[in-house]
Design a protein around this motif. Structure first.
Motif, short mmCIF file in Angstrom:
data_model
loop_
_atom_site.label_atom_id
_atom_site.label_comp_id
_atom_site.label_asym_id
_atom_site.label_seq_id
_atom_site.Cartn_x
_atom_site.Cartn_y
_atom_site.Cartn_z
N SER A 159 21.37 35.92 35.03
CA SER A 159 22.40 36.55 35.86
C SER A 159 22.03 38.02 36.13
N ASP A 179 21.85 30.41 40.53
CA ASP A 179 21.85 30.83 39.12
C ASP A 179 22.36 29.65 38.29
N CYS A 228 19.22 41.35 43.96
CA CYS A 228 20.13 41.49 45.10
C CYS A 228 20.68 42.91 45.21
N LEU A 247 20.28 31.69 46.61
CA LEU A 247 19.78 31.96 45.28
C LEU A 247 20.71 31.19 44.34
N TYR A 262 24.49 31.74 45.59
CA TYR A 262 24.66 33.02 46.28
C TYR A 262 23.99 32.91 47.64
N THR A 291 19.49 38.03 38.86
CA THR A 291 20.16 37.78 40.14
C THR A 291 20.69 39.10 40.69
#
Ligand SMILES: Nc1nc2c(ncn2[C@@H]2O[C@H](COP(=O)(O)OP(=O)(O)OP(=O)(O)O)[C@@H](O)[C@H]2O)c(=O)[nH]1
Ligand SMILES: [Mg+2]
Length: 213
Positions: free
Chosen positions: A46, A95, A53, A93, A74, A49
């Motif tokens: 996470s 996760d 981003c 994306l 996402y 991620t």
């Protein structure tokens, strides 16, 4: 006066939470390319991620393992400029929940949820699996098992060694070599630090080669 060319590097300019699921079928029909993050609980999926981003509040990060329990999508927009022409890409994306953590003990305590299995094996849009491995521990059995199993999916795997800020420079080189030999891939392993942002350029470069083809 000569014209100034605007050459812009590939980057993510928008990332929005799209939805969560424990069932791969729910989002499978979207037809957008997917890049998934998988790895042991607490390895930093996470955090990665959010780092990629550029949004620290996107995915929930926790010191306690087992934070992410669902497949989280996402909606990502990226762009680059090639010879003055802007190109935009839109992809997911994804996760995933961590493996190797279970509140209950028993035969499947070390396994991942069956829906991770279903997701990996049934997602035709899945173009890259990022396998996250704690860069301090490049040879754990459970990661080697995960790597062997992911190989059967036929989807290319990028190994990302996380928490690189916890390694000395010399250890970084050594552990990168260990990752490369334990988890061979078409992509060289990247040592990443979500805390410092190191490795971000390398990972984005590989993502670019996939989403821009
Ligand atoms: N020092 C350091 N800590 C990190 C880094 N990445 C993640 N962490 C820490 O590791 C812990 C777990 O991070 P998460 O991103 O929630 O890990 P996860 O893999 O998503 O965990 P689950 O959702 O439980 O599977 C948190 O305390 C983070 O702050 C990093 O690059 N450097
Ligand atoms: Mg998580």
């Amino acid at each position: 006066m000569g014209e100034i060319k605007n050459i812009e590097k590939f980057h993510i300019f928008s990332a929005v939470y799209y939805g969560s699921s424990v069932n791969w079928k729910q989002f499978a029909q979207e037809g957008k390319m997917e890049i998934a993050f998988i790895g042991r609980s607490n390895v930093g999926k996470s955090s990665l991620t959010n780092s990629l981003c550029g949004n620290r509040k996107l995915a929930h990060v926790s010191r306690e393992p087992g934070k992410t329990r669902t497949i989280n999508y996402y909606d990502v927009q990226s762009r680059r400029t090639v010879d003055g022409t802007e190109e935009r890409q839109s992809w997911f994306l994804v996760d995933l929940p961590g493996y190797g953590f279970a509140k209950t003990s028993g035969k499947n305590a070390e396994d991942w949820s069956s829906f991770i299995d279903d997701y990996i094996m049934n997602s035709p849009e899945l173009a890259l699996i990022c396998l996250l491995i704690d860069s301090r521990h490049p040879d754990l059995d459970i990661d080697e098992k995960a790597y062997a199993w992911l190989g059967t999916s036929g989807v290319p795997v990028l190994v990302i060694g996380t928490k690189g800020d916890k390694l000395k420079a010399s250890e970084k080189q050594q552990n990168r070599r260990k990752l490369a030999s334990n988890y061979p891939s078409v992509y060289p392993p990247v040592i990443y630090s979500s805390l410092k942002g190191t490795g971000k350029g390398e990972v984005l470069h590989i993502i670019e080669s996939i989403v821009c083809r």
